[in-house]
Structures are given as structure tokens and as C-alpha cells.
Design a protein around this motif. Sequence first.
Motif, PDB file in Angstrom:
ATOM      1  N   SER A 111      31.705  37.999  42.304  1.00 21.94           N
ATOM      2  CA  SER A 111      32.989  36.750  41.703  1.00 21.94           C
ATOM      3  C   SER A 111      32.634  35.811  43.015  1.00 21.94           C
ATOM      4  CB  SER A 111      34.489  36.946  41.930  1.00 21.94           C
ATOM      5  OG  SER A 111      34.375  37.694  43.294  1.00 21.94           O
ATOM      6  N   GLU A 115      33.875  41.594  38.775  1.00 19.80           N
ATOM      7  CA  GLU A 115      33.754  41.140  37.245  1.00 19.80           C
ATOM      8  C   GLU A 115      33.099  41.572  35.696  1.00 19.80           C
ATOM      9  OE1 GLU A 115      35.324  36.561  38.479  1.00 19.80           O
ATOM     10  OE2 GLU A 115      33.424  36.886  37.750  1.00 19.80           O
ATOM     11  N   GLN A 126      33.003  35.447  28.447  1.00 22.33           N
ATOM     12  CA  GLN A 126      35.191  36.286  28.836  1.00 22.33           C
ATOM     13  C   GLN A 126      35.155  37.348  29.743  1.00 22.33           C
ATOM     14  OE1 GLN A 126      37.563  34.172  27.461  1.00 22.33           O
ATOM     15  NE2 GLN A 126      36.228  33.403  26.834  1.00 22.33           N
ATOM     16  N   TRP A 127      35.102  36.498  31.491  1.00 25.76           N
ATOM     17  CA  TRP A 127      34.922  37.468  32.257  1.00 25.76           C
ATOM     18  C   TRP A 127      36.258  38.116  32.575  1.00 25.76           C
ATOM     19  CZ3 TRP A 127      29.751  39.073  34.008  1.00 25.76           C
ATOM     20  CH2 TRP A 127      29.011  38.437  34.006  1.00 25.76           C
ATOM     21  N   ARG A 128      36.266  39.801  32.743  1.00 23.64           N
ATOM     22  CA  ARG A 128      37.267  40.170  33.470  1.00 23.64           C
ATOM     23  C   ARG A 128      36.894  41.198  34.418  1.00 23.64           C
ATOM     24  NH1 ARG A 128      37.682  44.500  28.595  1.00 23.64           N
ATOM     25  NH2 ARG A 128      39.289  45.472  29.962  1.00 23.64           N
ATOM     26  N   LYS A 129      38.465  41.047  35.041  1.00 23.22           N
ATOM     27  CA  LYS A 129      38.470  41.797  36.707  1.00 23.22           C
ATOM     28  C   LYS A 129      39.762  42.287  36.830  1.00 23.22           C
ATOM     29  CE  LYS A 129      40.502  37.632  39.756  1.00 23.22           C
ATOM     30  NZ  LYS A 129      40.589  36.916  40.632  1.00 23.22           N
ATOM     31  N   SER A 130      39.641  44.108  37.737  1.00 24.90           N
ATOM     32  CA  SER A 130      41.094  44.416  37.712  1.00 24.90           C
ATOM     33  C   SER A 130      41.798  43.976  38.482  1.00 24.90           C
ATOM     34  CB  SER A 130      40.297  45.313  39.352  1.00 24.90           C
ATOM     35  OG  SER A 130      41.263  46.326  39.432  1.00 24.90           O
ATOM     36  N   SER A 131      43.011  44.490  38.084  1.00 21.34           N
ATOM     37  CA  SER A 131      44.302  43.697  38.879  1.00 21.34           C
ATOM     38  C   SER A 131      44.028  43.527  40.545  1.00 21.34           C
ATOM     39  CB  SER A 131      45.598  43.980  38.240  1.00 21.34           C
ATOM     40  OG  SER A 131      45.731  45.498  38.510  1.00 21.34           O
ATOM     41  N   SER A 165      41.653  43.729  42.659  1.00 25.35           N
ATOM     42  CA  SER A 165      40.711  43.060  43.076  1.00 25.35           C
ATOM     43  C   SER A 165      41.617  41.849  44.441  1.00 25.35           C
ATOM     44  CB  SER A 165      40.474  41.986  42.434  1.00 25.35           C
ATOM     45  OG  SER A 165      39.472  42.580  40.965  1.00 25.35           O
ATOM     46  N   ALA A 204      31.933  42.295  31.647  1.00 23.62           N
ATOM     47  CA  ALA A 204      32.114  40.504  30.399  1.00 23.62           C
ATOM     48  C   ALA A 204      31.729  41.928  29.135  1.00 23.62           C
ATOM     49  CB  ALA A 204      31.612  39.667  30.179  1.00 23.62           C
TER      50      ALA A 204
END
Length: 62
Positions: A32, A19, A4-9, A11, A21
Motif C-alpha cells: 500500500s 493489498e 478492486q484492491w483488498r487488504k487484510s483486516s 493490516s 486483487a
Amino acid sequence: MEIQWRKSSHSEQSGNCLELAVVDGDVLVRESDDPGVIVRTTPSKLAAFLAGAKAGEFDDLV
């Protein structure tokens, strides 16, 4: 198991971002636009880096 990859708002909409995880207690970091290259680090090392970033230690790089 799917990562489950997450990125900053903060970005860019174009996907030009980092990203993160968590897998097995480690933090994974990738770009990305080049998702095949993954850096694995520890939460404590990431915390030290983020503290430096928040303090402006890397502002000269951007």
C-alpha cells in the motif's frame, strides 16, 4: 476497468500492508505504501504460499 484492491483486516491503520486483487484470473499483489510495484501470480501459487504461511514456514521472517 478499475482494480478492486483488498487488504487484510489485520493490516495496520497507517496503511502499511499488502493489498491483493484479481484481474483476468491472475492475482495481483502490491504494498500500500508503494502501489506502483505490482507482482502478478496465479491463484495456485498464492494458495501454496498461504499454506506455507499458515503452517508457520515464514515465522522467522517477522
